[in-house]
Motif scaffolding. Structure first.
Motif, PDB file in Angstrom:
ATOM      1  N   LYS A  77       0.841  -1.208   0.000  1.00  0.00           N
ATOM      2  CA  LYS A  77       0.000   0.000   0.000  1.00  0.00           C
ATOM      3  C   LYS A  77       0.870   1.250   0.000  1.00  0.00           C
ATOM      4  O   LYS A  77       0.589   2.212  -0.705  1.00  0.00           O
ATOM      5  CB  LYS A  77      -0.924   0.003   1.213  1.00  0.00           C
ATOM      6  N   ASP A  78       1.923   1.231   0.831  1.00  0.00           N
ATOM      7  CA  ASP A  78       2.832   2.376   0.889  1.00  0.00           C
ATOM      8  C   ASP A  78       3.495   2.622  -0.464  1.00  0.00           C
ATOM      9  O   ASP A  78       3.650   3.771  -0.882  1.00  0.00           O
ATOM     10  CB  ASP A  78       3.913   2.165   1.953  1.00  0.00           C
ATOM     11  N   CYS A  79       3.879   1.560  -1.140  1.00  0.00           N
ATOM     12  CA  CYS A  79       4.501   1.699  -2.465  1.00  0.00           C
ATOM     13  C   CYS A  79       3.565   2.440  -3.416  1.00  0.00           C
ATOM     14  O   CYS A  79       3.971   3.368  -4.103  1.00  0.00           O
ATOM     15  CB  CYS A  79       4.856   0.332  -3.041  1.00  0.00           C
ATOM     16  N   LYS A  80       2.310   2.028  -3.416  1.00  0.00           N
ATOM     17  CA  LYS A  80       1.334   2.665  -4.303  1.00  0.00           C
ATOM     18  C   LYS A  80       1.123   4.126  -3.901  1.00  0.00           C
ATOM     19  O   LYS A  80       1.141   5.015  -4.747  1.00  0.00           O
ATOM     20  CB  LYS A  80       0.021   1.905  -4.284  1.00  0.00           C
ATOM     21  N   ALA A  81       0.945   4.373  -2.609  1.00  0.00           N
ATOM     22  CA  ALA A  81       0.696   5.724  -2.125  1.00  0.00           C
ATOM     23  C   ALA A  81       1.871   6.664  -2.398  1.00  0.00           C
ATOM     24  O   ALA A  81       1.676   7.848  -2.690  1.00  0.00           O
ATOM     25  CB  ALA A  81       0.385   5.698  -0.632  1.00  0.00           C
ATOM     26  N   LEU A  82       3.074   6.145  -2.309  1.00  0.00           N
ATOM     27  CA  LEU A  82       4.272   6.958  -2.516  1.00  0.00           C
ATOM     28  C   LEU A  82       4.699   7.043  -3.979  1.00  0.00           C
ATOM     29  O   LEU A  82       5.643   7.743  -4.314  1.00  0.00           O
ATOM     30  CB  LEU A  82       5.426   6.407  -1.675  1.00  0.00           C
ATOM     31  N   GLY A  83       4.039   6.291  -4.836  1.00  0.00           N
ATOM     32  CA  GLY A  83       4.389   6.321  -6.255  1.00  0.00           C
ATOM     33  C   GLY A  83       5.640   5.530  -6.595  1.00  0.00           C
ATOM     34  O   GLY A  83       6.275   5.778  -7.629  1.00  0.00           O
ATOM     35  N   VAL A  84       6.009   4.571  -5.745  1.00  0.00           N
ATOM     36  CA  VAL A  84       7.167   3.725  -6.029  1.00  0.00           C
ATOM     37  C   VAL A  84       6.831   2.896  -7.265  1.00  0.00           C
ATOM     38  O   VAL A  84       5.760   2.313  -7.356  1.00  0.00           O
ATOM     39  CB  VAL A  84       7.493   2.819  -4.820  1.00  0.00           C
ATOM     40  N   GLU A  85       7.740   2.860  -8.211  1.00  0.00           N
ATOM     41  CA  GLU A  85       7.458   2.203  -9.483  1.00  0.00           C
ATOM     42  C   GLU A  85       8.022   0.800  -9.606  1.00  0.00           C
ATOM     43  O   GLU A  85       7.609   0.042 -10.475  1.00  0.00           O
ATOM     44  CB  GLU A  85       7.965   3.075 -10.635  1.00  0.00           C
ATOM     45  N   SER A  86       9.000   0.451  -8.751  1.00  0.00           N
ATOM     46  CA  SER A  86       9.610  -0.874  -8.889  1.00  0.00           C
ATOM     47  C   SER A  86      10.134  -1.355  -7.543  1.00  0.00           C
ATOM     48  O   SER A  86      10.314  -0.569  -6.610  1.00  0.00           O
ATOM     49  CB  SER A  86      10.742  -0.843  -9.915  1.00  0.00           C
ATOM     50  N   ILE A  87      10.367  -2.654  -7.493  1.00  0.00           N
ATOM     51  CA  ILE A  87      10.927  -3.280  -6.298  1.00  0.00           C
ATOM     52  C   ILE A  87      12.224  -3.969  -6.691  1.00  0.00           C
ATOM     53  O   ILE A  87      12.305  -4.622  -7.728  1.00  0.00           O
ATOM     54  CB  ILE A  87       9.934  -4.274  -5.646  1.00  0.00           C
TER      55      ILE A  87
END
Length: 147
Positions: A77-87
């Motif tokens: 969820k944090d990735c989506k909220a922060l706009g993180v594009e990759s892992i």
């Protein structure tokens, strides 16, 4: 590594260089043949979790108050909220999270392997050495300077 160093350090290119076959040199340099890792786009990562059933298993464990599963869901969820594009699965912290889910039998080794496979890609010798795509003009210039 420079183009000069790469060509001169590659025995497979010796005959091409000797006979002036710049096209074969260019093709060899640009053909993906080296296994490398890449960051996984978040959408691909989550889609793989869904496709393998891992996401549902993680979500179910989170609903049952498993701390590792809850952390995994919150992290996504944090990735989506922060706009993180990759892992980046080469990072130990990301590997540890997947391994934690595995050890607790929330997800399977096959599911972990499916996600890990997304990080594997082939790159060309030129890319692997930081050169990007090599043009025929680049090879011709190398020949003029060093051939």
């Amino acid at each position: 590594m420079t183009l000069f160093e790469l060509i001169n350090s590659t025995p497979a290119l010796y005959e091409y260089a000797r006979t002036g076959n710049d096209g074969a040199i260019q093709q060899w340099l640009n053909t993906p043949s080296i296994v490398s890792s890449r960051k996984i786009p978040i959408n691909e990562f989550v889609a793989c979790l869904y496709d393998t059933g891992a996401f549902t298993a993680i979500k179910q464990a989170a609903v049952n108050n498993n701390a590792t599963a809850t952390f995994a869901i919150e992290t996504m969820k944090d990735c989506k909220a922060l706009g993180v594009e990759s892992i980046d699965l080469s990072l130990i912290v990301n590997q540890d999270l997947l391994n934690g889910l595995l050890v607790q039998t929330i997800i399977t080794q096959e599911q972990v392997d499916a996600v890990a496979a997304l990080a594997v890609t082939l790159v060309s010798p030129a890319e692997a050495n930081g050169l990007g795509a090599v043009s025929l003009a680049d090879v011709a210039e190398w020949r003029l300077l060093h051939g």
